[in-house]
Design an enzyme around this catalytic site. Sequence first.
Site, PDB file in Angstrom:
ATOM      1  N   LYS A 176       0.873  -1.095  -0.085  1.00  0.00           N
ATOM      2  CA  LYS A 176       0.031   0.012   0.016  1.00  0.00           C
ATOM      3  C   LYS A 176       0.893   1.311  -0.201  1.00  0.00           C
ATOM      4  O   LYS A 176       0.698   2.273  -0.780  1.00  0.00           O
ATOM      5  CB  LYS A 176      -0.965  -0.014   1.193  1.00  0.00           C
ATOM      6  CG  LYS A 176      -1.758   1.319   1.356  1.00  0.00           C
ATOM      7  CD  LYS A 176      -2.766   1.265   2.730  1.00  0.00           C
ATOM      8  CE  LYS A 176      -3.763   0.206   2.410  1.00  0.00           C
ATOM      9  NZ  LYS A 176      -5.124   0.702   3.046  1.00  0.00           N
ATOM     10  N   ARG A 178      -3.391   3.183   8.764  1.00  0.00           N
ATOM     11  CA  ARG A 178      -3.498   1.921   8.404  1.00  0.00           C
ATOM     12  C   ARG A 178      -2.242   0.847   8.097  1.00  0.00           C
ATOM     13  O   ARG A 178      -1.151   1.312   7.916  1.00  0.00           O
ATOM     14  CB  ARG A 178      -4.016   2.025   6.903  1.00  0.00           C
ATOM     15  CG  ARG A 178      -5.392   2.618   6.636  1.00  0.00           C
ATOM     16  CD  ARG A 178      -5.722   3.046   5.091  1.00  0.00           C
ATOM     17  NE  ARG A 178      -6.591   3.975   5.143  1.00  0.00           N
ATOM     18  CZ  ARG A 178      -7.960   3.739   4.557  1.00  0.00           C
ATOM     19  NH1 ARG A 178      -8.439   2.609   4.571  1.00  0.00           N
ATOM     20  NH2 ARG A 178      -8.473   5.148   4.734  1.00  0.00           N
ATOM     21  N   GLY A 181      -7.915  -7.198   5.073  1.00  0.00           N
ATOM     22  CA  GLY A 181      -8.650  -7.265   6.485  1.00  0.00           C
ATOM     23  C   GLY A 181      -7.965  -7.930   7.688  1.00  0.00           C
ATOM     24  O   GLY A 181      -8.675  -8.266   8.789  1.00  0.00           O
ATOM     25  N   MET A 222      -5.170  -7.066   9.502  1.00  0.00           N
ATOM     26  CA  MET A 222      -4.687  -6.120  10.423  1.00  0.00           C
ATOM     27  C   MET A 222      -5.475  -4.905  10.709  1.00  0.00           C
ATOM     28  O   MET A 222      -6.639  -4.917  10.111  1.00  0.00           O
ATOM     29  CB  MET A 222      -3.261  -5.638  10.094  1.00  0.00           C
ATOM     30  CG  MET A 222      -2.325  -6.724  10.257  1.00  0.00           C
ATOM     31  SD  MET A 222      -0.680  -6.607   9.506  1.00  0.00           S
ATOM     32  CE  MET A 222      -1.033  -6.306   7.737  1.00  0.00           C
ATOM     33  N   ARG A 241      -4.237  -1.605  -5.945  1.00  0.00           N
ATOM     34  CA  ARG A 241      -3.191  -2.806  -5.911  1.00  0.00           C
ATOM     35  C   ARG A 241      -3.682  -3.898  -7.031  1.00  0.00           C
ATOM     36  O   ARG A 241      -4.791  -3.644  -7.523  1.00  0.00           O
ATOM     37  CB  ARG A 241      -3.062  -3.382  -4.503  1.00  0.00           C
ATOM     38  CG  ARG A 241      -4.922  -3.932  -4.006  1.00  0.00           C
ATOM     39  CD  ARG A 241      -4.783  -4.414  -2.919  1.00  0.00           C
ATOM     40  NE  ARG A 241      -6.068  -4.421  -2.364  1.00  0.00           N
ATOM     41  CZ  ARG A 241      -6.524  -4.746  -1.073  1.00  0.00           C
ATOM     42  NH1 ARG A 241      -5.826  -4.872   0.015  1.00  0.00           N
ATOM     43  NH2 ARG A 241      -7.859  -5.077  -0.820  1.00  0.00           N
ATOM     44  N   HIS A 261     -16.222  -8.550   2.789  1.00  0.00           N
ATOM     45  CA  HIS A 261     -14.974  -9.438   3.370  1.00  0.00           C
ATOM     46  C   HIS A 261     -15.287 -11.053   2.620  1.00  0.00           C
ATOM     47  O   HIS A 261     -14.220 -11.612   2.191  1.00  0.00           O
ATOM     48  CB  HIS A 261     -15.004  -9.531   4.763  1.00  0.00           C
ATOM     49  CG  HIS A 261     -14.101 -10.242   5.280  1.00  0.00           C
ATOM     50  ND1 HIS A 261     -14.582 -11.849   5.463  1.00  0.00           N
ATOM     51  CD2 HIS A 261     -12.859 -10.020   5.634  1.00  0.00           C
ATOM     52  CE1 HIS A 261     -13.348 -12.034   6.167  1.00  0.00           C
ATOM     53  NE2 HIS A 261     -12.256 -11.335   6.117  1.00  0.00           N
ATOM     54  N   SER A 271      11.727 -43.382 -12.200  1.00  0.00           N
ATOM     55  CA  SER A 271      10.329 -42.811 -12.002  1.00  0.00           C
ATOM     56  C   SER A 271      10.549 -42.574 -10.400  1.00  0.00           C
ATOM     57  O   SER A 271      10.426 -43.504  -9.643  1.00  0.00           O
ATOM     58  CB  SER A 271       9.245 -43.468 -12.243  1.00  0.00           C
ATOM     59  OG  SER A 271       8.095 -42.732 -11.811  1.00  0.00           O
ATOM     60  N   CYS A 312       6.390 -39.602  -9.761  1.00  0.00           N
ATOM     61  CA  CYS A 312       4.893 -39.778 -10.145  1.00  0.00           C
ATOM     62  C   CYS A 312       4.347 -40.145  -8.594  1.00  0.00           C
ATOM     63  O   CYS A 312       3.417 -40.532  -8.611  1.00  0.00           O
ATOM     64  CB  CYS A 312       4.909 -41.589 -10.652  1.00  0.00           C
ATOM     65  SG  CYS A 312       5.814 -42.560  -9.628  1.00  0.00           S
ATOM     66  N   TYR A 348       9.917 -35.485 -16.772  1.00  0.00           N
ATOM     67  CA  TYR A 348       8.440 -35.322 -16.752  1.00  0.00           C
ATOM     68  C   TYR A 348       8.017 -35.294 -15.268  1.00  0.00           C
ATOM     69  O   TYR A 348       8.780 -35.973 -14.421  1.00  0.00           O
ATOM     70  CB  TYR A 348       7.739 -36.197 -17.648  1.00  0.00           C
ATOM     71  CG  TYR A 348       7.772 -37.771 -16.977  1.00  0.00           C
ATOM     72  CD1 TYR A 348       6.919 -38.196 -16.214  1.00  0.00           C
ATOM     73  CD2 TYR A 348       8.783 -38.722 -17.767  1.00  0.00           C
ATOM     74  CE1 TYR A 348       6.951 -39.405 -15.966  1.00  0.00           C
ATOM     75  CE2 TYR A 348       8.949 -40.033 -17.205  1.00  0.00           C
ATOM     76  CZ  TYR A 348       7.942 -40.335 -16.529  1.00  0.00           C
ATOM     77  OH  TYR A 348       8.152 -41.507 -15.877  1.00  0.00           O
TER      78      TYR A 348
END
Lengths: 907, 907
Positions: free
Chosen positions: A28, A99, A108, A110, A372, A490, A798, A865, A885
Amino acid sequence: MKKVKRVYTFGNGRAEGDATLRDLLGGKGANLAEMNKIGVPVPPGFTITTDTCNDYYTVGQDEIIAQLTEEVDAAIAQTEESMNCKFGDASNPLLLSVRSGARASMPGMMDTILNLGLNDEVAAGLVAKTGNPHFVYDSYRRFVQMYGDVVLGMKPENKEDIDPFEAIIEEVKTARGVHLDKDLTVEDLQNLVERFKKAIKDQTGKDFPTDPKEQLWGAVCAVFRSWMNERAILYRKMEGIPAEWGTAVNVQAMVFGNMGETSATGVCFSRDAGNGENVFNGEYLVNAQGEDVVAGIRTPQQITKLGAQRWAERAGISEEERVAKYPSMEEAMPEIYTELNALQNKLEQHYRDMQDMEFTVQEGKLWFLQTRNGKRTGTAMVKIAMDLLAEGMIDEKTAIKRCEPNKLDELLHPVFNKQALTTAKEITRGLPASPGAACGQIVFHADDAEKWAEEGRKVIMVRIETSPEDLAGMAAAEGILTARGGMTSHAAVVARGMGKCCVSGAGAIQIDYKTRTIEVDGLKFKEGDYISLNGTTGCVYAGEIPTEAAELSGDFSKLMELCSKYSKLNVRTNADTPHDAKVAKDFGAVGIGLCRTEHMFFEAEKIVAMREMILSETAEGREKALEKILPYQKSDFLGIFRAMDGCPVNVRLLDPPLHEFVPHDNAGQEEMAKAMGVTVEYIRQRVNSLVEANPMLGHRGCRLGNTYPEITAMQTRAILGAAVELKREGLNPMPEIMVPLTGILHEFEAQEKVIRNTAAKLFEEEGIEVDFKVGTMIEIPRAALTADRIATRAEYFSFGTNDLTQMTFGYSRDDIASFLPIYLEKKILKVDPFQVLDQNGVGQLVQMAVDKGRSVRPELKCGICGEHGGEPSSVKFCHKVGLNYVSCSPFRVPIARLAAAQAAIEE
Amino acid sequence: MKKVKRVYTFGNGRAEGDATLRDLLGGKGANLAEMNKIGVPVPPGFTITTDTCNDYYTVGQDEIIAQLTEEVDAAIAQTEESMNCKFGDASNPLLLSVRSGARASMPGMMDTILNLGLNDEVAAGLVAKTGNPHFVYDSYRRFVQMYGDVVLGMKPENKEDIDPFEAIIEEVKTARGVHLDKDLTVEDLQNLVERFKKAIKDQTGKDFPTDPKEQLWGAVCAVFRSWMNERAILYRKMEGIPAEWGTAVNVQAMVFGNMGETSATGVCFSRDAGNGENVFNGEYLVNAQGEDVVAGIRTPQQITKLGAQRWAERAGISEEERVAKYPSMEEAMPEIYTELNALQNKLEQHYRDMQDMEFTVQEGKLWFLQTRNGKRTGTAMVKIAMDLLAEGMIDEKTAIKRCEPNKLDELLHPVFNKQALTTAKEITRGLPASPGAACGQIVFHADDAEKWAEEGRKVIMVRIETSPEDLAGMAAAEGILTARGGMTSHAAVVARGMGKCCVSGAGAIQIDYKTRTIEVDGLKFKEGDYISLNGTTGCVYAGEIPTEAAELSGDFSKLMELCSKYSKLNVRTNADTPHDAKVAKDFGAVGIGLCRTEHMFFEAEKIVAMREMILSETAEGREKALEKILPYQKSDFLGIFRAMDGCPVNVRLLDPPLHEFVPHDNAGQEEMAKAMGVTVEYIRQRVNSLVEANPMLGHRGCRLGNTYPEITAMQTRAILGAAVELKREGLNPMPEIMVPLTGILHEFEAQEKVIRNTAAKLFEEEGIEVDFKVGTMIEIPRAALTADRIATRAEYFSFGTNDLTQMTFGYSRDDIASFLPIYLEKKILKVDPFQVLDQNGVGQLVQMAVDKGRSVRPELKCGICGEHGGEPSSVKFCHKVGLNYVSCSPFRVPIARLAAAQAAIEE
């Protein structure tokens, strides 16, 4: 020692910081500075750095105030000059907002304090100046209320109690016989201020500070303290934000959206945060302060005419009625709207991403309070990235980087079954706050939501409105339904962030927390009843509606194509059935990385033959039973190879302990005795002989194949027999046969010999050959440590990172619940290593095995895997160590593809 | 290509090979060459190389014969020249012996053929030449018998059947009414030759070859084949001899100990193989061939007068009777004896080690057939090494290298409890063939011995005489008792090699294999009855006599001192009681490397409190129970620290899963319910909640300490409280506190914090401080992989290679039995990795952890406390990777000390 600069001022188009100082000034603060520099009107003020927050925790409150005083006094003076008024001056007072603002957005989490600087004298002076005593005393009572809560700790004693300040307001309203806050007189408000101060003194023993400076330090330190409040800690844990980052504190001149009908406040987005559409949108409230919008206490109005029209259409309100009762800002304040629209456009162009902005209009003058990058749903994320790319705002790599892999999950989330939906009973409609479908049992409180979810129940959290205290409950719920609040409430913002279905502002619903019931149009539902939500339409349904997979957009396909363009890592799937194979192929899987064969044995006729095989005492008995299983297995593989035609299919030989297959109940044992023509006692003994103290470390994997080579031979015949048959049909099966749980080269060699001999015999019988590879799982630490030996024979590796994690940590997945929660709580472990690959330990073994394996066989193909194959940070690790992969469950294939592309780009 | 030399000749003081060519010529061949070179009379002949044996298995019999023919023909010609007679010549025939000879001695494992070259014509010619038809036809029938068995495969059909040739001999003897072989006439012997040949033809279908060359090739190839017979494979597995070494074949001119009363054959040792005494000793038989001595069929006479006198004394024979009936060679053949004595001395001087020699006297001329370093008991090994050192024959390092660590075990083996021995019933006496005491149940057959031993029973194997087929049974038995055979019989030699108690030649015992009974002086014992053997005295007792630890000789202490002089590795012990600590300290342990605390909890009062602790649901309940345990624990540590005063004692915090401590039976659960004042149902539920799928990978080790830190605190108080008390007494306790099962630095940190905080509090309360260290087990692969992190906090590492082996291989020790035997059989594993440290895999982790740990803490002390800490090859590995100490069970401390010294010397 040079004194550290702790305070950065901004205002009037000048600023000491800019967007690059995000780490120091928070998101901010950096943006406030940046906005100043690009000509967006921002109330002047200053930012206290994030480092100061850390120091607050080290040196303590008194010392940090001492260190800050000089710089803060100077910054206040500069702000006073910009606003042409004076902090604490009764005749021409400057009021301030205080703030929080961390590096990463924590909406929300803090605390914030507004209207700071008011006391009885200043209030009187402000009345004299503005001639608006109602505004002044409304601001004053809000300030006392907020300061009392945040700084002085004036909270309800029980969670079900009403806020103590709200209770006083209700008393006053009742006594005065009015219903709305705005109907309170100036005297009522003055009365409230006095009663608030007295209540604070009574409950906390503290006098309300009258010195504006004292008020300011109280507020600044409260913001620092709020960095360590419970919900902020939980949020950081969920989002992986380090505690060391700290929060900055932004102190700004107050501007007022509640100074009458030419004042307003609002929140807006440069694009649609729900579906990504490129339309400016937002909500505002005339004569209100910003918290009224965000907290969802009043349902706000739309900013654009288009938005207002769409809203009315959904709400079933005629255009006439809408224009009369719910005009958009575009219609109601056209000049301000034009300025706002131009500036939002400027901000998006500047940041080259969808912006989430807060603004206030004070007596006809527009101020931006914040901008933001906007949180967005997965669908919006993909669409915005592809649109920005098409618009030439960003390049391909940036478009890929803009997408969070895990959020793709939302796009793949189930939607309601269309058929079931035709008979579903819609009970009401709210706002489509976060898309997706969800159903579950009604709960009202966050801790109930958590508890029920832990018990394995699916819940929908139903609240009048949500607050940051509800966060953990929201995370545990399938979906969230609120009676109040808009698209930027919110509940809506948090749910979108979580990728969780949410319907907000469903005002027809009456919620009674006491009796734990809701009522809507005469229908009653109690806690535990099922309801279903469609977060994409805002519809709420009674009962449970089955869900199914989503259809995917063209933007999604475009993103996936881009991913393929940049990825180096292939993405395969873990699939044991033709259906799963097909789903995964449609998601872009280029092969099967793990085809488990054990699930195939559990179907009716197969399991009897399988049990016969296991319970036999001789190789002949086993071979006879295996003969019966062979045709079933072959037919399984026919289906899978067909679905994955032209792609490699890596089949793992039988892996689990045999104990898992045999019947443990009397009935099952009797059935087996009959089937095999032996006594039940014999069956019982054989079953008992298979019991192991630690089955995970027991007779399983290739230890089975090496003690019962006839199983390996049968499976090889089934796999290659199916491949032969399909090759005859003109298809292109690409079988890979994988030996599980190899720890010693000789284990692999012995199995490889059985496989190759069986293959040679089969090919001779059939008169046709199929190319195939023989490889191994690397899931035993010793296999990784001796990979240079094993790779002399194995054609591919694998990594079975599930087992490798079990053995490397010495954790049994089945038993970890007794200590994992405590380990996470005490931060001994940051994450569950079965979900996120442990790069320091397990990853070291993976890296070692790849390097050692390729030192003797440079072309060695390596894949993963385990569950980690679909977890973004783990996928990126796999890229880094040079795997060929990853393989994951079908629905995680797109996530893995995106993570793989990002890994290649970030390199 | 240069032709490979396959045949090395020797004879008449000349030889193509020498002792350095042991790998190529085998031990026997190399020594035959060497003996020639140093002037020891050896029958001339030649050696076919060990490489040829390998080639035999590659190219096959026909090809290897073709490759050998030219060289063998030339070597035969040279032998003929030396002996002045001709192979296959009827008028002046040369007879040959054909013997195996590998790099490492494998006594009796492979085949031998004597008197080769005989056929009807040659026999007739030899009679003409020697005028001794009895000798000739006795040799002939022995040859046919041996060749029929070894080359033509003429074996008894069932193991309980008598040898088919012996059966024929018995028939002939019965028909002729004679009892002894030597009473058979020439005609009888001729008759036997014919009947043997016919029996061979009948049973095997093969004609007995008459061509001496054909006989030779048959014998040579049979020796090659015997390299791969079952007992040779088993022996190699036990001794760790690779199959690739192959055996050489030694072909020599026959010399005859059975050519009348001036001929003899014998076996002798330059020192006493049983107790190491520096006295020449041995046994011989007049008019006999060598196999008669080795096979133990006739009980032979002593070579030295001293030996004969001692023998007579043991047998209770008067000196007059002895001189008359059992003269020693020293008395009976003084000239030969003098030569023999001089030559044995020369050989020992040459090889600088105790020699085991075979000789034959043919008509007054002495020939040495073989010399080798003699097998010896552990006691003899130590005494001989120390004596040779004292005599200046070898240096200190050589003395240390001469001792096999595992053999020290024999010295430490229990002896009979002296008290129990006073009432023990001695039933007979045999020869003290291999020292030590043993008791067990009588069995008669090797496979029964194996089976019973597997069932956990202790057995004594009782045989008329043993043969190599009995090897596995002997290995499984506690001790061996034979009715026939001397100190150099098969049973005696093998038992000494195994370090196993053996009484041989106990002629008073009548053994009936059919009824499975023995009778001695009218007493009957049947299979399963207990007997006890003293291999040091030769006494046999009825029933079970308790045994106890041996007293150690001065030589042993000298050896241990030498070891300390050369070792770099310290040796500690694993001990949980003051008694064990004392035993180990007496064996030279310099500390405790692992003091487990869990065993301490199992005693009466403690277990109730322990269970109360485990079954409590709250930290308070646990603390209350722990308060009760504290004084017991403290008193345990008092005893241990006192016994190890001045030495470090490494105490491991509670490690096993709690499940192991709670009662699983109804009675126990009821008792706990009463003790805790709760319902049985509650107890049952708590007990069941502790059940784990894989307890080895579950809630144990520091996972306990981290979930219940109060346990760690209590144990810390007990350990350091005891140390404080002793320090007050003026003692010097050196506690080390060890965190088990660490896998993550933070796990260790959290435990360390509890330990240090508890210590600080205790020291403050007590007003006295004790130095202590906090370290960790490294037994989780991840701990080894991240040792550089863990060592930032841990002050020392102790490798728990039991668990590390479990996790690195993914093997549960409790479940390995289902596949380990098959893995060993198929050679997937060479050895059980829980017995011998797996250097490739587990060892790699050990090395890695040491290196990484010391990279951040150069002084990091590293030790090992798994079973491997007392296994010589593993100890040497520990030296190599730079550990500071090994820790093992008290009785393995000397073994570890010797292995450690050897490791340092071999470096």
